[in-house]
Design a protein around this motif. Sequence first.
Motif, PDB file in Angstrom:
ATOM      1  N   THR A  44      -4.117  58.581 -57.879  1.00 44.11           N
ATOM      2  CA  THR A  44      -4.806  59.181 -56.739  1.00 44.11           C
ATOM      3  C   THR A  44      -5.779  58.188 -56.132  1.00 44.11           C
ATOM      4  N   SER A  45      -6.225  58.465 -54.932  1.00 40.83           N
ATOM      5  CA  SER A  45      -7.193  57.592 -54.282  1.00 40.83           C
ATOM      6  C   SER A  45      -8.512  57.636 -55.042  1.00 40.83           C
ATOM      7  N   PRO A  46      -9.262  56.509 -55.049  1.00 43.41           N
ATOM      8  CA  PRO A  46     -10.526  56.496 -55.770  1.00 43.41           C
ATOM      9  C   PRO A  46     -11.545  57.429 -55.139  1.00 43.41           C
ATOM     10  N   SER A  47     -12.500  57.868 -55.937  1.00 40.65           N
ATOM     11  CA  SER A  47     -13.540  58.757 -55.433  1.00 40.65           C
ATOM     12  C   SER A  47     -14.468  57.991 -54.502  1.00 40.65           C
ATOM     13  N   ALA A  48     -15.364  58.717 -53.878  1.00 37.59           N
ATOM     14  CA  ALA A  48     -16.300  58.095 -52.953  1.00 37.59           C
ATOM     15  C   ALA A  48     -17.369  57.291 -53.681  1.00 37.59           C
ATOM     16  N   THR A  49     -17.518  57.508 -54.972  1.00 35.53           N
ATOM     17  CA  THR A  49     -18.502  56.783 -55.768  1.00 35.53           C
ATOM     18  C   THR A  49     -17.802  56.100 -56.938  1.00 35.53           C
ATOM     19  N   PRO A  50     -18.326  54.977 -57.389  1.00 36.30           N
ATOM     20  CA  PRO A  50     -17.677  54.262 -58.491  1.00 36.30           C
ATOM     21  C   PRO A  50     -17.789  55.045 -59.789  1.00 36.30           C
ATOM     22  N   PRO A 214       1.053  54.273 -54.351  1.00 29.78           N
ATOM     23  CA  PRO A 214       0.314  54.996 -55.398  1.00 29.78           C
ATOM     24  C   PRO A 214       0.168  54.153 -56.661  1.00 29.78           C
ATOM     25  N   GLY A 215      -1.056  54.072 -57.160  1.00 27.03           N
ATOM     26  CA  GLY A 215      -1.304  53.330 -58.388  1.00 27.03           C
ATOM     27  C   GLY A 215      -1.523  51.847 -58.201  1.00 27.03           C
TER      28      GLY A 215
END
Length: 434
Positions: A44-50, A214-215
Amino acid sequence: MPAPKKTARRAALVTSAALSSLALTAPLAHAVPTPSPRTSPPRTSPSATPPANMSTVGGVRLGRPGTQVNLASGVPVLPKDVTARSWVVADAESGQVLAARNAHWRLAPASTLKMLFADTVLPKFPRSLKHDVVPSDLADVGPGSSLVGIKEGETYTVRDLWLGVFLRSGNDAVHVLSKMNGGIAATVRQMNEHAEELQALDTNVVSPDGYDAPGQVSSAYDLTLIARSGLQKKDFREYCSTVAATFPGATKKGGKGKKSVRGSFEIQNTNRLLAGDSDVPVYQGIAGVKNGNTTNAGATFTGVAERGGRVLLVTVMNPAKSERNEVYKETARLFDWGFGAAGKVRPVGELVPPRSAVQSSAQPGANAPGEAGGTGDAGPSPTPAVGASAATASGGMGIALGVAGGVLVLLGAGAFLVNRRWPLPDLVRRRGRS
């Protein structure tokens, strides 16, 4: 002096020098645990924060979220108008990471991943080798890809193809070279294996051209590590520093009694710090490396520049600002800071050497730092597992083994220093067509 005494004295001097260097880098060395095993990233796409916990390859601080820098008297303050989700400023020769932000955050790399493609595949084919392009070479190029303009039925040299990769970020050129290399799947496998060798453990390759998949992820730390490896290859340095070149076009059939004529056209490097733009001047001392931009990744860029005899690498991933050429503007600010801070700021980590460099250091006859041309200031050991585990043993033997392990790792880093000294191109020769 009898030979045995000479040998003993030399060994003592080597050990003493190694221990002195270890003492100088002790604050960092204690902060570098064994690299964690490489695992498949989320699809999945990374979150907005690390994430709170990231890889600690190169140093514990590089695995922490947020900006990492050791500010002190005489060290310039970091520029405040840098909005990238992740970035790294490193000394290309010593490997010291001068400052970083979310260095190991796994993000979509876009076409900066082509640096790994080049570092993996470039040595396999002579630049003068010719290849006739067939339809299957271009059959699976992704829609909306950046292209250099390769035509089916035409013949190109390997040099032509690499210029298409580096200057125009041509996915068509990447696919042709991948098919020459045994196919897309084989090339992806080799790229992932090479990433393992470089200890670029945040990186997972799905498509060799950096096309969103993806990935498919990398990190600012890994891209910096990959660029450093690639820049040790002469052809890599030449291609990534070329500003403009003449590229073969389509062949036009001649009329009755006339010969067919192959056309050509000029291609320019899309690296704006190298070629310049209306709102971005050519950066003083710039010598490459690679840019990228996709929907998932946003803008990404890794650059190398030299000033006053010092060579820096800067990687910037996905600036929050959406202004034109923002990734280059933020890179230039970080370069300016790095050149002002180098030699004054205490590093927060290091760019680790390849696994083979560390493993070879444990072999009998490993060179001492002086013999290998190293300086002994490579920073912390990338794999202090030997020393760390030995230090937990009981009695003086555990301490002795820990010291010996640290010396061996340092000698391995010293051997790797031989390959860090690479001349950057004379860009004056690259300003015209080639």
